[in-house]
Design an enzyme around this catalytic site. Sequence first.
Site, short mmCIF file in Angstrom:
data_model
loop_
_atom_site.label_atom_id
_atom_site.label_comp_id
_atom_site.label_asym_id
_atom_site.label_seq_id
_atom_site.Cartn_x
_atom_site.Cartn_y
_atom_site.Cartn_z
N ARG A 1 -27.51 -10.79 5.40
CA ARG A 1 -27.09 -12.00 4.69
C ARG A 1 -27.27 -13.25 5.55
O ARG A 1 -27.38 -14.36 5.02
CB ARG A 1 -25.63 -11.86 4.25
CG ARG A 1 -25.42 -10.82 3.16
CD ARG A 1 -23.95 -10.62 2.86
NE ARG A 1 -23.22 -10.15 4.04
CZ ARG A 1 -21.92 -9.90 4.04
NH1 ARG A 1 -21.20 -10.07 2.94
NH2 ARG A 1 -21.31 -9.47 5.14
N HIS B 1 -6.40 -9.63 3.22
CA HIS B 1 -6.35 -9.06 4.55
C HIS B 1 -6.28 -10.15 5.62
O HIS B 1 -6.57 -11.32 5.35
CB HIS B 1 -7.59 -8.19 4.81
CG HIS B 1 -8.88 -8.87 4.45
ND1 HIS B 1 -9.52 -8.64 3.25
CD2 HIS B 1 -9.63 -9.80 5.09
CE1 HIS B 1 -10.61 -9.39 3.19
NE2 HIS B 1 -10.70 -10.11 4.29
N ARG C 1 -10.44 -20.83 -3.10
CA ARG C 1 -11.23 -19.69 -3.56
C ARG C 1 -10.49 -18.42 -3.14
O ARG C 1 -10.28 -18.19 -1.95
CB ARG C 1 -12.61 -19.71 -2.93
CG ARG C 1 -13.43 -18.44 -3.12
CD ARG C 1 -14.65 -18.49 -2.19
NE ARG C 1 -15.46 -17.29 -2.23
CZ ARG C 1 -15.23 -16.19 -1.48
NH1 ARG C 1 -14.17 -16.13 -0.69
NH2 ARG C 1 -16.04 -15.16 -1.55
N HIS D 1 -23.34 -17.70 -0.22
CA HIS D 1 -23.45 -17.18 1.14
C HIS D 1 -23.63 -15.68 1.13
O HIS D 1 -24.09 -15.10 2.12
CB HIS D 1 -22.19 -17.52 1.93
CG HIS D 1 -21.01 -16.67 1.55
ND1 HIS D 1 -20.34 -16.82 0.35
CD2 HIS D 1 -20.40 -15.62 2.18
CE1 HIS D 1 -19.38 -15.92 0.27
NE2 HIS D 1 -19.39 -15.18 1.35
N ASP D 2 -23.26 -15.04 0.03
CA ASP D 2 -23.24 -13.59 -0.04
C ASP D 2 -24.56 -13.07 -0.62
O ASP D 2 -25.46 -13.83 -0.96
CB ASP D 2 -22.07 -13.13 -0.91
CG ASP D 2 -21.33 -11.96 -0.31
OD1 ASP D 2 -21.93 -11.23 0.49
OD2 ASP D 2 -20.15 -11.77 -0.62
N GLN E 1 -10.38 -5.88 9.76
CA GLN E 1 -9.70 -6.58 8.67
C GLN E 1 -8.64 -5.67 8.08
O GLN E 1 -8.96 -4.68 7.41
CB GLN E 1 -10.71 -7.00 7.59
CG GLN E 1 -11.64 -8.13 8.03
CD GLN E 1 -12.78 -8.35 7.06
OE1 GLN E 1 -13.43 -7.39 6.63
NE2 GLN E 1 -13.05 -9.60 6.71
N ASP F 1 -10.32 -14.96 -2.23
CA ASP F 1 -11.27 -13.98 -1.74
C ASP F 1 -10.80 -12.56 -2.02
O ASP F 1 -9.64 -12.23 -1.80
CB ASP F 1 -11.45 -14.18 -0.22
CG ASP F 1 -12.40 -13.17 0.38
OD1 ASP F 1 -13.60 -13.21 0.05
OD2 ASP F 1 -11.95 -12.32 1.18
N ASP G 1 -16.94 -11.18 10.14
CA ASP G 1 -17.34 -11.15 8.72
C ASP G 1 -17.58 -12.57 8.20
O ASP G 1 -17.15 -12.93 7.11
CB ASP G 1 -16.29 -10.44 7.89
CG ASP G 1 -16.76 -10.15 6.45
OD1 ASP G 1 -17.99 -10.05 6.25
OD2 ASP G 1 -15.91 -10.06 5.56
N GLU H 1 -12.88 -15.09 -7.05
CA GLU H 1 -14.08 -14.46 -6.48
C GLU H 1 -13.96 -12.98 -6.78
O GLU H 1 -13.39 -12.21 -6.01
CB GLU H 1 -14.18 -14.72 -4.97
CG GLU H 1 -15.49 -14.25 -4.35
CD GLU H 1 -15.40 -12.88 -3.65
OE1 GLU H 1 -16.47 -12.33 -3.29
OE2 GLU H 1 -14.28 -12.37 -3.47
#
Length: 661
Positions: free
Chosen positions: A528, A197, A295, A403-404, A265, A297, A154, A339
């Site tokens: 992506r 996770h 950050r 990046h997403d 995950q 997540d 991921d 985020e």
Amino acid sequence: MTAMDPMDRQTVAREAQRTLERLWPRLSQAFADQDPTLWDEFAGRLRTHFPALFERLVALYGHHYDFFYHLEQLLVEAGQAWFTRDPALRALDRQRQADPRWFQSEKMLGAVYYVDLFAGDLQGLRKKIPYLQELGVTYLHLMPLFQAPQPENDGGYAISDYRQVDPRLGTMADLQALATELRAANISLCLDFVFNHTSDEHPWALRAQAGDPEFQAFYFIFPDRTLPDQYERHLREIFPDEHPGAFTYRPEMNAWVWTTFHTYQWDLNYSNPQVFRAMAGEMLFLANVGTEILRLDALAFTWKELGTSCENLPKAHTLIQAFSILARIAAPSLLFKSEAIVHPDEVVKYIRPDECQLSYNPLLMALLWNSLATREVRLLRHAMSYRFRIPDECAWVNYVRCHDDIGWTFDDGDAAALGINGYDHRRFLNAFYTGRFPGSFARGLPFQENPRTGDARISGTLASLAGLERALHLGDPAEIDLAIRRILLLHAVILAIGGIPLIYLGDEIGLLNDYRFREDPAKADDTRWVHRPAMDWEKAERRRDPNTVEGRIYQGLQKLVQVRKATPALAGHAMEVVDMGNDHVFAFVRANEHGRLLAIHNFTENPQPLPSNGIRLHGLGYHFRDLVTGLPLELATDGELTLEPYQILWLVPQADGESAS
């Protein structure tokens, strides 16, 4: 945090005081051999912040029989983190405590990229620090760089060890050396704290798979489908193409594991106080490596309760606040960045001085692209007029893309207030940015497209979505010029609107989509990767040539960055959206004790008229200097000003007779 009766809060406060007094002798003894000056600093912060930390932890774990054991151990571990902290980082702590709003400076500029795609490895990245300084970067977010499963992980967000760097990128010593060099260059390091996770190869998960009940309690593991079925009545599927529902069957355990995102995950079980302690240790370890910003997540998913959606629950906020308050005690300079790519009403709830001091602004990103496609700013103007407001001690992190994927996270109620049907409008935006809409300049790809519902998100680099890929393919100089103007326009908004602007590296030289991801089986199904190209250093070498596309973008962006850094009126985040009487023009006022600036942006490829009276009213006068061009602007008493296609005006008022130089 979770609402609490005032009487209960008083009771908890009294119990916090009594608890700390009972623990104090043991804490003092544990650190008796430490520098007394450092102990006094730690003890002072502990006394200040303990009541708030205790209140959060009681709300989360007070019902556990071993609560006070975990609490004492947590404080000891926090003290150990402080006393082993590098003296340079402790000096930074003191500096940031004296200037807690340092990140609101007009001189702030963020950048983000993957280490391997930008510079090969951490050693290579150290050599690129001069490039970052040239651009003006003061905050560098490196995408996940820790040990992760191969080949699927991921994009690094499945972490196998929070204390080991991916060997292909270097070592933890390399990361620490990089953090030190970045700090010397006045660049703050931001890393991801993937705390919802771990990967299924993390030592905790491996011990759970081996049957260790202590570590099975670190995750949500069920012997049959009874509870998973009950939970899934209220959960939404995040990646239904990969696995339906939120649980994965693991035959080696003959059990079902909670896996919100990908099968590899495993979601952490934060109802277990041992998990909080363990992850607090990972957080403080990263802080002591030299990380200044974490950050957070997928923070919206961290707390689970049966009968709920398990997203944005009140105790998710309590959990984050507990982490944040602990950081104030053991690593005071550490900041959190939220985020939360969720509904705007939920995004803002995470932004508090004692929770996330910084937050991505996904709504602004989505509405900038919306305005570029529609050539109208009504939805952008309406939403930003009231959804931009956050506490004074906090700041937005504003970005054009990351990046997403790009998701259309605007509120349907905001859209309906303007006569826009949210569902239909999202379908239009998906068609526009995948190039399916007639006349579209964009060249993007759909991500997680659902042919049945038409739902999708968008992948693509800034340059390709803004029309540069199409224009270069056509070889049309006029279209190339318009695409460059769009790129600079979007950057101009995030540079001026308030908060920290964040640039995805490569966008400053107009990198296009990289379709070669299709050749890699580990990436082929994730569009992506089309907007995560490797940095093209040959193109970067052309950044100083104004006759190249790269030079035109880079130098245009660099000029805007330099103007931002030289304009104290752009400090902070206070911003007022203004209506200039033209629905194609987005404008706002930035004002503070240092000055006033009226920012105006034409979101169309056509000239746009602006009544002079509107500029006079919001700019406070007739005489201005445009900071973008450095030229004076004199308004007629009546009449109008005509904006060029995609023109940017940053106007500061000038007194009569004042030089515009």
